[in-house]
Design a protein around this motif. Structure first.
Motif, PDB file in Angstrom:
ATOM      1  N   ARG A 217      -3.798  23.008  23.543  1.00 37.29           N
ATOM      2  CA  ARG A 217      -3.079  23.602  24.666  1.00 37.29           C
ATOM      3  C   ARG A 217      -1.766  22.870  24.908  1.00 37.29           C
ATOM      4  N   ARG A 218      -1.786  21.544  24.796  1.00 38.05           N
ATOM      5  CA  ARG A 218      -0.593  20.745  25.085  1.00 38.05           C
ATOM      6  C   ARG A 218       0.547  21.116  24.147  1.00 38.05           C
ATOM      7  N   LEU A 219       0.254  21.298  22.874  1.00 36.81           N
ATOM      8  CA  LEU A 219       1.294  21.600  21.903  1.00 36.81           C
ATOM      9  C   LEU A 219       1.937  22.962  22.155  1.00 36.81           C
ATOM     10  N   GLN A 220       1.233  23.842  22.862  1.00 39.20           N
ATOM     11  CA  GLN A 220       1.773  25.172  23.163  1.00 39.20           C
ATOM     12  C   GLN A 220       2.198  25.292  24.621  1.00 39.20           C
ATOM     13  N   THR A 221       2.416  24.162  25.261  1.00 37.94           N
ATOM     14  CA  THR A 221       2.844  24.160  26.662  1.00 37.94           C
ATOM     15  C   THR A 221       4.041  25.077  26.876  1.00 37.94           C
ATOM     16  N   GLY A 222       3.931  25.948  27.844  1.00 39.39           N
ATOM     17  CA  GLY A 222       5.037  26.813  28.232  1.00 39.39           C
ATOM     18  C   GLY A 222       5.175  28.079  27.424  1.00 39.39           C
ATOM     19  N   ALA A 223       4.570  28.153  26.247  1.00 40.33           N
ATOM     20  CA  ALA A 223       4.785  29.305  25.363  1.00 40.33           C
ATOM     21  C   ALA A 223       4.245  30.589  25.982  1.00 40.33           C
ATOM     22  N   VAL A 224       3.028  30.538  26.498  1.00 39.32           N
ATOM     23  CA  VAL A 224       2.425  31.740  27.085  1.00 39.32           C
ATOM     24  C   VAL A 224       3.158  32.128  28.363  1.00 39.32           C
TER      25      VAL A 224
END
Length: 276
Positions: A217-224
């Motif tokens: 989840r951390r690596l995709q922070t902000g993407a969604v």
């Protein structure tokens, strides 16, 4: 998206200790400056080892940490320098070399060099698809996702949509690779003005994001949040879009810093809301 390799195992199937464990764990924990320093220290400590495989991979981890801190141009230069090193150490079509090329292509596309990223992602996907096993499947999914990202970046939204749909059908795991494919699918739909569909896809991505392990989840922070904000903006739901963009910006600053491309996008999106 960037690829992280699992730890090695020995012949008994037990997890083997590796000098890369510490920088890799720091990367997963989001401690990017520490990960960079530790990875460079590992590489420096092994300069004397003949045909050492750890030193070049440590430098790749350092480049990934540089990228995560928003120093994208510097990361691209480091990946460029590592390409011939990996070719000599592992071979041109070894999975490690292909993973490096995929990470480099993501950086190029993130810098707006979408045509270069597209060509490299396509080449990596072709080469990786000749292999077998879960690691190869993840690499193919990552390369195809990068290709979708690069197509979106060039305004080729219908092509991006088609490829994202095909890739999701072929890759059936509910993990970070399917997450980013769904995010980029939502972006391709928004680009075509199909905002209701984009919102639905972004909401599916949001549900998946909440089910992932914390490190993923951390690596995709902000993407969604950015995909949701873009779809909401297209629907004229500006208050909700601004709230999502603000959430994405605050999370990206805390995770990646102010110069990361995702932080910059989140910072610029409210201006689009104001102009809507």
């Amino acid at each position: 998206m960037k690829l992280f390799r699992p730890r090695a195992t020995n012949r008994a199937g037990q997890t083997a200790n590796s000098p890369l464990d510490t920088p890799l764990n720091l990367l997963r924990a989001g401690r990017f400056a520490e990960a960079e320093a530790e990875a460079r220290a590992v590489a420096a400590s092994r300069h004397w080892v003949h045909n050492d495989a750890y030193a070049p991979v440590a430098l790749e981890l350092a480049a990934m940490a540089v990228e995560a801190q928003g120093r994208h141009t510097e990361a691209a230069a480091e990946y460029d320098a590592l390409l011939p090193v990996f070719g000599r150490a592992f071979g041109a079509e070894h999975l490690r070399t292909l993973e490096l090329r995929s990470n480099r292509a993501q950086t190029l596309a993130g810098l707006g060099r979408h045509a270069e990223g597209e060509a490299e992602f396509a080449a990596v996907a072709r080469a990786a698809s000749r292999g077998t096993g879960p690691r190869t499947a993840r690499l193919v999914a990552a390369a195809r996702n990068g290709l979708v990202f690069a197509l979106n970046g060039q305004g080729r939204y219908s092509e991006a949509e088609a490829l994202a749909g095909e890739s999701l059908a072929a890759y059936r795991e509910d993990d970070q690779f399917s997450l980013v494919l769904r995010v980029n699918l939502a972006r391709s739909l928004s680009g075509q003005g199909r905002h209701e569909e984009a919102l639905a896809e972004a909401e599916r991505a949001d549900t998946l994001w909440h089910s992932l392990p914390e490190a993923d989840r951390r690596l995709q922070t902000g993407a969604v949040e950015l995909a949701l904000a873009t779809a909401l903006l297209g629907l004229g739901r500006t208050t909700e879009a601004r709230a999502r963009a603000t959430t994405a910006h605050d999370a990206c600053v805390a995770t990646f810093g102010p110069d990361h491309r995702r932080t910059v996008e989140a910072r610029e999106l409210p201006a689009r809301v104001d102009g809507a």
